[in-house]
Design a protein around this motif. Sequence first.
Motif, mmCIF file in Angstrom:
data_model
loop_
_atom_site.group_PDB
_atom_site.id
_atom_site.type_symbol
_atom_site.label_atom_id
_atom_site.label_comp_id
_atom_site.label_asym_id
_atom_site.label_seq_id
_atom_site.Cartn_x
_atom_site.Cartn_y
_atom_site.Cartn_z
ATOM 1 N N CYS A 27 0.739 -1.130 -0.062
ATOM 2 C CA CYS A 27 0.092 0.132 0.188
ATOM 3 C C CYS A 27 1.039 1.334 0.168
ATOM 4 C CB CYS A 27 -0.757 0.020 1.168
ATOM 5 S SG CYS A 27 -1.524 -1.523 1.777
ATOM 6 N N CYS A 30 3.306 2.682 3.285
ATOM 7 C CA CYS A 30 3.453 1.471 3.864
ATOM 8 C C CYS A 30 5.044 1.665 4.349
ATOM 9 C CB CYS A 30 3.590 0.026 3.108
ATOM 10 S SG CYS A 30 4.368 -1.388 3.750
ATOM 11 N N CYS A 58 2.553 -9.471 5.131
ATOM 12 C CA CYS A 58 2.736 -8.758 3.840
ATOM 13 C C CYS A 58 3.917 -8.750 3.180
ATOM 14 C CB CYS A 58 2.151 -7.130 4.403
ATOM 15 S SG CYS A 58 0.578 -6.808 4.855
ATOM 16 N N ASN A 137 3.739 -3.336 12.439
ATOM 17 C CA ASN A 137 2.811 -2.531 11.888
ATOM 18 C C ASN A 137 1.648 -2.718 13.149
ATOM 19 O OD1 ASN A 137 1.860 -4.897 11.542
ATOM 20 N ND2 ASN A 137 1.667 -4.520 9.280
ATOM 21 N N CYS A 216 1.146 1.622 8.789
ATOM 22 C CA CYS A 216 0.213 0.802 8.199
ATOM 23 C C CYS A 216 -0.962 1.522 7.874
ATOM 24 C CB CYS A 216 -0.035 -0.375 8.789
ATOM 25 S SG CYS A 216 -1.322 -1.487 7.979
HETATM 26 S S1 SF4 Z 1 1.762 -3.557 6.172
HETATM 27 FE FE1 SF4 Z 1 0.020 -2.350 6.018
HETATM 28 S S2 SF4 Z 1 0.139 -0.708 4.576
HETATM 29 FE FE2 SF4 Z 1 2.039 -2.219 4.229
HETATM 30 S S3 SF4 Z 1 1.094 -3.545 2.716
HETATM 31 FE FE3 SF4 Z 1 0.733 -4.450 4.779
HETATM 32 S S4 SF4 Z 1 -1.662 -3.688 4.897
HETATM 33 FE FE4 SF4 Z 1 -0.402 -2.282 3.558
#
Ligand code: SF4
Length: 302
Positions: A27, A30, A58, A137, A216
């Motif tokens: 995102c 991030c 993620c 995060n 995040c």
């Molecule tokens: S950590 Fe949060 S901002 Fe980063 S990719 Fe994952 S959901 Fe998206």
Amino acid sequence: MSTDAALVIPEIPCSEECLLREGNTNCGGCGMSLGLNMLARALADADQTCQLAIPACCGIVAAGAFPTTAYSVPTIATTFAAAAAVASGMVAIRDLNGERHQVVCWAGDGGTYDIGLATLSAAAERNEDILYVCYDNEIYGNTGGQRSSATPPGARTTTTPRGKREAKKDIIAIMAAHRIPYAATVSIAHPDDAHRKFLTAFDTVGTRFLLIHSPCPTGWKSEPADSVNLVRLAVRSGLFPLYEVFDGLRYRINARPDGADPAEYFARQRRFPSDAVDLDTTRRVCREGFERLETLAQAFPG
Ligand code: SF4
Ligand SMILES: Cc1ncc(C[n+]2csc(CCOP(=O)(O)OP(=O)(O)O)c2C)c(N)n1
């Protein structure tokens, strides 16, 4: 002490220095993406390369599905619980082959504070030559935003709709208790300090642990453009102190809170309902936490 709060984080062009290449689906805003860029820059400065072990998080999902990947280095996707165990094997193979690259675990807080803690503890106890980086995060991001033991009190998640009640686990204290050679907190709002810590970690043999406070926007319900400002506020208010622990015994503080009120940090994230955070308690906990760190750093300087 680092006073680089006003520095702007330079953009890193996607080149051979880039660990996370174009085509990733992270995102906007991030913190993990910025953390990967910082790792890449430090590796380039130290003239080193790395291999990555990344558990379910993620960091592995957003890099793309097999057979494509946004990572520019050999990367193993591990089970949620096993990153540090797999990395231990990668170190053994590296040493058998006479190679010299860094073996880096890149894991979220769920894979570190919770489900991966047993294998991380075992690797730390053996003092495996791993650089373990937790991008914190404070949420299980890629599965929709459940609470972890890193989620701060008051934060609303899909499993704590009224705000979490329990305190955030002190993972640095847990790692220090393993007497690993190096553990440190890192903020993407303090890039010079972060860079120095990556280089220190590269220069240290054994288990090294870096904890990156990683905004995040999706889970924090914050503005992507506000990410760096938010984690800067966390350092300024004492919510996320910057410090290092050497051999689990010696402490060094890297930035002193400047008296900023944590209230602003909470107000700028919609994950904190207005009545969920006890501000007086939070201010006291921050103050007492920093006083304790100062006492340790004076008694056992690093
Ligand atoms: S950590 Fe949060 S901002 Fe980063 S990719 Fe994952 S959901 Fe998206
Ligand atoms: C044993 C097991 N339980 C649950 C899952 C589902 N799962 C995959 S990633 C994840 C959350 C990861 O959270 P975190 O480590 O904080 O990383 P983030 O997603 O925030 O980047 C969960 C619950 C899984 N893959 N394996």
